[in-house]
Each structure stands twice: as C-alpha cells, then as structure tokens.
Design a protein around this motif. Structure first.
Motif, PDB file in Angstrom:
ATOM      1  N   VAL A 190       0.837  -1.194   0.000  1.00  0.00           N
ATOM      2  CA  VAL A 190       0.000   0.000   0.000  1.00  0.00           C
ATOM      3  C   VAL A 190       0.872   1.244   0.000  1.00  0.00           C
ATOM      4  N   LEU A 196      -7.150   0.732   1.598  1.00  0.00           N
ATOM      5  CA  LEU A 196      -6.940  -0.648   2.027  1.00  0.00           C
ATOM      6  C   LEU A 196      -8.169  -1.137   2.775  1.00  0.00           C
ATOM      7  N   LEU A 197      -8.744  -2.229   2.278  1.00  0.00           N
ATOM      8  CA  LEU A 197      -9.833  -2.896   2.988  1.00  0.00           C
ATOM      9  C   LEU A 197      -9.219  -4.051   3.770  1.00  0.00           C
ATOM     10  N   CYS A 198      -9.335  -4.019   5.097  1.00  0.00           N
ATOM     11  CA  CYS A 198      -8.760  -5.115   5.858  1.00  0.00           C
ATOM     12  C   CYS A 198      -9.431  -5.212   7.225  1.00  0.00           C
ATOM     13  N   ASN A 199      -9.238  -6.349   7.862  1.00  0.00           N
ATOM     14  CA  ASN A 199      -9.861  -6.553   9.165  1.00  0.00           C
ATOM     15  C   ASN A 199      -8.976  -6.058  10.297  1.00  0.00           C
ATOM     16  N   LEU A 200      -7.690  -6.339  10.190  1.00  0.00           N
ATOM     17  CA  LEU A 200      -6.806  -6.032  11.315  1.00  0.00           C
ATOM     18  C   LEU A 200      -6.328  -4.587  11.241  1.00  0.00           C
ATOM     19  N   ILE A 201      -7.160  -3.700  11.737  1.00  0.00           N
ATOM     20  CA  ILE A 201      -6.872  -2.269  11.679  1.00  0.00           C
ATOM     21  C   ILE A 201      -5.516  -1.949  12.346  1.00  0.00           C
ATOM     22  N   PRO A 202      -5.202  -2.563  13.509  1.00  0.00           N
ATOM     23  CA  PRO A 202      -3.899  -2.245  14.112  1.00  0.00           C
ATOM     24  C   PRO A 202      -2.722  -2.592  13.194  1.00  0.00           C
ATOM     25  N   VAL A 203      -2.878  -3.662  12.404  1.00  0.00           N
ATOM     26  CA  VAL A 203      -1.812  -4.025  11.470  1.00  0.00           C
ATOM     27  C   VAL A 203      -1.697  -2.947  10.399  1.00  0.00           C
ATOM     28  N   THR A 254      -2.669   0.198  10.522  1.00  0.00           N
ATOM     29  CA  THR A 254      -2.173   1.478  11.024  1.00  0.00           C
ATOM     30  C   THR A 254      -0.679   1.386  11.327  1.00  0.00           C
ATOM     31  N   THR A 255      -0.223   0.228  11.806  1.00  0.00           N
ATOM     32  CA  THR A 255       1.206   0.053  12.069  1.00  0.00           C
ATOM     33  C   THR A 255       2.006   0.115  10.772  1.00  0.00           C
ATOM     34  N   VAL A 256       1.503  -0.584   9.757  1.00  0.00           N
ATOM     35  CA  VAL A 256       2.207  -0.617   8.477  1.00  0.00           C
ATOM     36  C   VAL A 256       2.248   0.775   7.854  1.00  0.00           C
ATOM     37  N   GLY A 257       1.217   1.577   8.114  1.00  0.00           N
ATOM     38  CA  GLY A 257       1.249   2.951   7.629  1.00  0.00           C
ATOM     39  C   GLY A 257       0.338   3.216   6.447  1.00  0.00           C
ATOM     40  N   ASN A 277      -2.812   4.842   4.728  1.00  0.00           N
ATOM     41  CA  ASN A 277      -3.434   6.118   5.075  1.00  0.00           C
ATOM     42  C   ASN A 277      -4.957   6.044   5.103  1.00  0.00           C
ATOM     43  N   ILE A 334     -10.574 -12.204   8.727  1.00  0.00           N
ATOM     44  CA  ILE A 334      -9.428 -12.506   7.862  1.00  0.00           C
ATOM     45  C   ILE A 334      -9.814 -13.467   6.730  1.00  0.00           C
TER      46      ILE A 334
END
Lengths: 441, 79, 347
Positions: free
Chosen positions: B2, B14-21, B23-26, B28, B36
C-alpha cells in the motif's frame, strides 16, 4: 492446589520382550505396542522407531510430541481426551523424563508439521534433539485431508496421547526418583509475606484460530476456538488439561510436551514467595477477527485487574496476525496499570530487515524475542530419515517449498535441505526453553 | 505494498480486518472488513446479506479515494 | 598484505579549519593524520588517503563523489574507511556519502564512525557499518581501535558479531543469536518482569522501531472519470496457480484478466494463502477480491473504468523488501494503463 510430578529418568529406550521400566531403561514390546496403536481403526499402517540424541537422523513430518505419563490413581493423563473428564492439577502424576512420544506422518505432512534433526548442525534448532524420541510413524484413512495443506491429523495426534499414557503405565506403581511439587494457595488466602510481594499472572494465548473445529488446541478436550479467556491454575496446564493442535507454523507451536513442562510456569513458580506472588494463569486464546481479538484482550485485562495483578507475562503460540492479539493484550494490560513482559518469536523476514511483529505499540516496551521464523537454514543430508523427507517440500509445511527459482526446492536430490526456521519442530521454543534471542547486526 | 503505491502518487484504499496491522504498516485510508478468511461476506449468512455488506464496504472504499485527508483515517461502515 | 584506503576532511589532513572547508578532493599516497593511528592497529596497509573539504562535499556532493571515485578507479583496495567524524555534522554526512558511493561502485566493505548526535548516523546507519564514536577528537584513539578490530575480522575472513558487541549502530538487520549464557526465554522474561515491577532498568529484546509514514496521495477529483485497479494480498489465484505464488513468504505475484467476467467464480479461482481457513474464499472468491461489487459499481457509473486485471500475492511472512519490489513491478503495469487509483484488500 497441589500437584506432585514423580519423575523417572530415562537413560535408554529399547525394544524387548516385555514393555517395562527398569533401572532407567524403558523396554517396549513392539508388537504389542503396534497392536495397541492399531486399536484405532483409522490408523492403517504404523511402525515404531526410536531416535536418540546425537544420531545422524532426520525426522519429518512431526505432528505432535507428548511426554509419557500416568496417574497412579487411575484418572486419565489427558482428561476429556484419553479418558473421562476430571479436574487436572492436583494429586500425583508419574512422568518418564528425557523422552517423548512423537507423532510422525509415514508419508504426508501438513502446514503445521515440523522437522527434527537428532544430530549435527540441525540439532541446535529444536529442543527435541535432546530427548530420546519414540516415534509413532503412521498412515491413516483420513482420505478427506490426505492432499490438503491444512490437516487435523486427528488419528496420529490422538495415537500420540494414548501411547504416551500406555508407556507411562510402566511406572504406575513404582517409586519415582524425584518428586517435583507445585502448590499455590488460593489467591485470597496467602500468607502476609507472599501477599506483600508484587503479584503476577501469566497470560497464555494458545493457538485457536481455525474456525473449523478439530485443528485447534484443546482445553479438557474442548476446542479453544469456542472459548473465552478464563482463570486457570498453572498446575492444570502442567497436568494435561491442554493438548496441542495442528495449525500453527511449527516453530511457533506449543506441543503437548511444552504444555506439560511449560518452562515459563516453572520459572514463575521458582520466584513465587521470593520475589513475586504468582497468582495463576489467565488462559486466553488467539482469534481471527479484530472484534474477537479485542474482546479477549478486554477479558484478560479485566481479570488481571480484578485479581489485583501488578505484573503479567503474555505469551503467544504464533506469529503473523496473532501478533495483533499479543500486542492488543499487552497494551490492554498496560492501560489498566498492569506492567507487562511479552515472550514470543518474530517474523523479521529472510533478510532480517522487515517489521518484526505485524502490529507494534510503544506500550509493549519489554519483550523477549525467541527467534525469527523466516531465518533460512541449510542442512546436509542425514544418514537416516524417519517419516518421509519429501513431505517438507511437497506438502506445504510452513517452512518448506517445492519450487523456488533462486533457492531450488527445499529437499535436494542428495537429501540435503534448505528451509525456513518456520518448519523446525517447536523451533522457537516460545514456551520458555529458547536459548535464542534476536540481535541487530 | 500500500505504501509503495501511495508513494508513487496513486491514491489507494486498504480494505482489511486487522486495523492495528494496517495502522502500524502505515496505510493512510483504511476501510474495515469483517474477518481474515472472509473480509467481505460471512459464509454463515445468506448470499444477499453478504452481497449487501460487500457492496456497501466497497462503496465506502471508492468514496474514500476522493477524500482529502491530512493523516491516517479509518472509515466508518454501516453494515 | 591487504590494502586499505582512508577518507578524511581538510581539518584532519592538517590543511586548515573552516576557512579551507571548500578544499577540493585530492588523493595522497600513504597514511595521514588519523590514518597513522589506524595503520598501527590494522592488518592492512593504508596505501592512500583521500582528502576533501566538508563544504565542498556538502555543496558539490555529486561532483566530489565523482572525482573521488575516479581517483580510486585504478587502485586496488580491500576495505574503505572514513572518519571518525565525531560530532561534526558535515564531516559525518560526507563520510556517509562517500562510503555509500564506494560500496556501490567497488563493492568493498566500508566503515565509518560517528557520535550518536551526528546527523549522519540516522542518514547512513542502514547502509553501512557506522561505529559509535566519541564527541570529539580526544576520543580518536578509542574510536579508531573499535574500527580496526572490526576491520581486522573482515580482512581475516572471521565472523563478525552483533551490533552491540562490535559497537556499531544497529543497521535494522536482525538475526538469531544463541546466548552464550544459555539463559532461556522463561528466565529472561521473568527477570525482565521483576526488574520492571521494581522500577529497575531493563532492556527489551525487541525495541519497537519508529514508524515510516508516506504522504497521502492527491485524492481523486472526479470518481466517475477515474480508472481503478483492484489488488489483494489474500492469495486469490486461478485454481491451477499459474504463477506458482507461494502460500507464505511470497516472492511472486500474478495478474489475472477480469475484463470479460462479472464476478470471480468458485472452482475457477481459489485462495492459496496458508494463514487461514480457505473454505469461505474457495466457495466465493469475491469475499476476498470483490470483482462482483466493483463490476456493479462500474455499470452504475460510480467510477469511470476498471483496469483489465486484478493483482494478487500473499502477505504472510513476505519481507518488506520483497513486497516493495513486487509493488514496484506492479506499479509499472498500473502506470502503463494510466490507472488513477487502487482498491486493495488484505486478509
């Protein structure tokens, strides 16, 4: 709750006339043992092979490891699994120390299976190279999953538990050489001396992420995917209340042997009454959806807070998205004022330069790292293979591959191998054995 | 991934379930999904229910492409 | 004997201070200044010393590097050492720049040393060995000793140790180490917790790295005219997985034509991602790669055009370096087709 583990130190394991334990020697009547294992009609073919430390022997695909044990009072060693469901964690259990029963596929492996080298360079990558391994090498009639990457491996895993109890029976009425005692007073009925020490819980996150049942770790025979965190006595863990599943990439796995001997529990016991007040275990789980992960973290933090914990060790059986459960749980505990330490491996990539956990939080400021799942390992051929070497490359083991344009296949023609640490059997020893750490280079 | 795409100046959601992942990856612009193994449709529900959810969340993602934001944002979804 | 070349600035060459900082690059035979201390400890002969003014390097970086590389073109050397630069910012950056260029051009080991306050540390520690140096030249001898002992290991073909052991700044490369103490994870964890509970200092084995952020790309002004591409790291591929994308630690990606379908059919597409139960995605691949929803929105005119292909790989265990490479390869395809925006799903 008071648990006594009576230890019988195994010096050697041999085949012979009568299955018995005498003077440190475990003798197995192979024919009878095979007949016992074959009582499960799903086992279609089986051999028993003994592998000893230092031998130039490679074992793959290994699905499960169990310490042979028996309860002199007749209760099942694995309640709800090998017999009736009764409370574990108190009374006497006898253990054959220095050996393990391994469940090995005669042909086929799966995603969560691993490899053990008994000697040479490869031996350092797993604890099980230091044990005498009594390998059940079996094939089954589980046709529905024969060529699936994810396998439940039910028949072989259950055979390992039952056979461990079968071998344990050799010391049922004997006097152990040493007795380890594990005893905790009820949480609110401890002496003043213990009460004034900082109180600590261990938070365990066993693997429970498969929504289809039959792949996950079980507690008292109950699939932990359908489970919410609860408070357990550490003795229950040491005494067979949990068995391992068949899903997680192998270096991150806790085998049943790990649960039975969980070093982090033993270490907390060692400090109990000296530098800490060990309250017990908050048995959590690992989840798939974010909402489930958050819910478990809430349960854990609330329980720790209500129990009055000052500190917690959190440990996860996994990497990748389970890191989100792990970090959420550490952060949730810190948020309610419980000081935390995490114990886990990491996935820093083959190059060692990638983000080590998939989620990060500055609140997780005290972490123990036990290894890198993706570190590449190259090993020379072994004289003898127990199981089937091709399984590593062919069957989708998490650390093996059949094709790679640069590295070639995991299994080479001469029997040498190249693999990721991922497929080393319980290789990152997250239960607490690991002498490995991660350093910057 | 991304981040590289965004770095190239191409807006990405980005459509994803693990929001903390995420946000960590960066990432936007992030739109939550439900799990999952099945981000956009729970197999335990009817096909219509799955479709409504998927149609809605993909719609939120498309709209997010036009959103002018200063920093990382996790979008709200209705179903 | 092995050969080394050393880089220093005008000040340490004894040419002068600030007034001579524009000094142009030159190369001299033998060791000069700090190199004298270094050569006494190094298992190599310092055959040449390169000198350049800090300001010249700072304001004419490309030219200065070009000139210096041209000096080195006909020289034989096994290692390149710059500095130590202590706290001197311009000198530190100069050491970093020249080391980086020498490493790229000649592929020899490059070493330098700076104080942690030096801005050159953050800029270059991932590209080379930057040793932790003192604040000023008073520490010259100590700093040079650290560099020399590491350099000797490299020159002798010996194994080098971890960053904390050798004394260089962590390069962001982590690897497994078997602790000499044999201390287990359980022992280390409990010990760390007891320290933390008692307010004593402790050291995390996994320090949380700083996060790298990317500026938000300019948003789409008019969605109805935009061409959009869809991607996933959820491993959706044709059932025969023609690109042999790995189910974990992927190094490959694929793109599959969806210009003539309204949705992804079960039995035609599946997931090869090994990190989760594939049943739901195999039964309906659109739950991971929502081709059906995108096609419906396209027909409804919500956006202008859908790129003919969807892109797929697997996220689990894939290194950032591999992900970056794959993204770059994919971006070329997107740019060729003038794609305006991307919707990506991950599992």
């Amino acid at each position: 709750m008071k648990l006594e583990i009576g230890n019988f130190l195994i010096k050697d394991v041999i085949f012979g006339e009568k299955t018995m334990f005498n003077n440190g020697i475990l003798t197995i009547n192979k024919e009878e043992a095979i007949a016992f294992i074959k009582e499960d009609e799903h086992i279609t073919d089986v051999d028993i092979v003994i592998a000893k430390p230092g031998e130039n022997t490679r074992i793959v695909p290994v699905k499960e490891a169990v310490e042979p044990r028996i309860r002199p009072d007749g209760r099942a060693v694995f309640p709800g699994v090998t017999g009736d469901i009764e409370m574990a964690g108190s009374g006497r259990v006898h253990a054959l120390k220095g050996c393990s029963v391994l469940g090995v596929g005669m042909h086929y492996g799966s995603f969560g299976d691993g490899l053990i080298d008994m000697g040479g360079e490869g031996a350092k990558y797993t604890l099980f190279s230091q044990l005498i391994n009594i390998c059940i090498v079996a094939d089954t009639d589980e046709e529905f999953e024969r060529f699936e990457q994810q396998k439940k491996n039910t028949a072989i895993r259950m055979a390992s538990h039952k056979f461990a109890e079968y071998l344990g029976a050799t010391v049922k009425d004997k006097e152990p050489e040493e007795v380890e005692v594990f005893e905790l007073d009820p949480v609110i009925k401890r002496t003043e001396e213990v009460n004034k020490l900082p109180s600590v819980v261990l938070v365990m996150q066993p693997q429970s992420q498969m929504e289809a049942l039959g792949y996950n770790d079980e507690v008292y025979g109950w699939d932990m995917n359908k489970y919410v965190p609860s408070f357990m006595n550490p003795n229950e863990v040491l005494d067979g209340a949990l068995i391992s599943g068949s899903f997680m990439p192998c270096s991150s796995k806790w085998s049943t042997y790990d649960f039975q001997n969980f070093p982090t529990i033993k270490e907390l016991y060692k400090e109990h009454g000296k530098s800490i007040n060990f309250l017990g275990v908050i048995m959590s789980n690992l989840n798939v959806a974010l909402e489930q992960k958050k819910r478990s973290a809430i349960f854990v933090a609330q329980m720790a807070k209500s129990l009055g914990a000052d500190g917690a060790i959190v440990t996860e059986e996994g990497y990748g998205n389970p890191d989100a459960d792990y970090i959420l749980c550490l952060a949730a505990l810190e948020d309610v004022g419980v000081k935390t330490v995490g114990i886990s491996n990491e996935c820093t990539g083959r190059d060692g330069a990638s983000q080590p956990l998939v989620t990060l939080d500055v609140k997780a400021n005290a972490l123990v790292s036990t290894g890198n799942v993706s570190q590449l390992i190259e090993l020379s051929p072994a004289d003898k293979v127990i199981g089937e070497l091709q399984a590593l490359a062919r069957d989708g083991l998490s650390g093996g591959w059949s094709y790679d344009e640069i590295l070639g296949p995991s299994v080479r023609e001469d029997g040498s191998i190249i693999m990721e640490n991922n497929a080393m059997f319980c290789g990152d020893m997250i239960a607490g054995w690991s002498p490995k750490t991660m350093k910057e280079f | 991934m991304v981040k590289e795409i965004e770095r190239a100046g191409i807006p990405v959601v980005l459509l994803c379930n693990l929001i903390p992942v995420a946000t960590t990856v960066g990432a936007n612009k992030i739109v939550p999904t439900i799990s999952i193994p099945y981000p956009l449709g729970d197999p335990g529900t009817s096909w219509e229910t799955q479709w409504k959810l998927r149609y809605h969340r993909v719609g939120v993602a498309l709209d997010a492409l036009t959103d002018d934001i200063e920093e990382q944002k996790v979008y709200k979804v209705k179903i | 004997m092995k050969k080394a070349i050393h880089y220093i600035n005008q000040f340490f060459a004894g040419i002068g201070g600030e007034d001579t900082a524009d000094y142009k690059p030159e190369i001299r035979e033998g060791a000069i200044g700090p190199a004298l201390a270094l050569s006494s400890m190094l298992n190599a002969e310092i055959t040449h010393t390169v000198i350049c003014g800090d300001n010249y390097m700072g304001s004419n970086t490309d030219e200065a590097i070009k000139e210096i590389l041209s000096f080195l073109e006909d020289k034989e050397f096994d290692i390149f050492i710059a500095g130590p630069a202590f706290q001197a910012g311009r000198y530190g950056v100069a050491c970093g720049n020249i080391c980086k260029a020498v490493k790229e051009r000649f592929n020899v080991p490059v070493l330098t040393s700076m104080n942690e306050e030096n801005p050159g540390v953050e800029m270059f520690k991932k590209d080379m060995y930057v040793f932790k140096g003192g604040k000023s030249a008073a520490k010259l001898k100590d700093d040079v000793k650290v560099i020399a002992s590491f350099a000797n290991k490299i020159l002798n073909g010996e194994k080098t140790g971890s960053a904390d052991k050798e004394g260089f700044f962590p390069r962001g490369i982590r690897a497994q180490v078997w602790l000499e103490s044999g201390k287990t994870g359980a022992e280390r964890g409990v010990e760390m917790l007891i320290k933390k509970l008692n307010g004593l200092p402790f050291e995390s084995e996994l320090p949380i790295p700083k996060q790298d952020r990317v500026p938000v790309a300019t948003p789409i002004a008019d969605l109805s005219k935009a061409k959009i591409a869809i991607m996933t790291t959820g491993g959706i591929v044709p059932v025969n997985n023609p690109d042999r994308i790995q189910s974990a630690s992927a190094t490959r990606w694929g793109r599959y034509d969806i210009s003539n379908v309204d949705k992804l059919e079960s039995g035609v597409y599946k997931t090869i991602h090994a990190g989760f139960d594939p049943a739901a995605a195999d039964a309906d691949p659109n739950v991971i790669m929502p081709v059906d929803a995108m096609k419906t929105y396209l027909k409804e005119g919500k956006f202008g055009a859908l790129h003919d292909y969807f892109y797929s790989t697997v996220g689990t265990g894939t290194t950032q370096a591999e992900a970056m490479r794959m993204a770059k390869e994919i971006i070329i395809k997107l740019e060729e087709d003038k794609v305006d925006a991307v919707i990506m799903t991950s599992t």
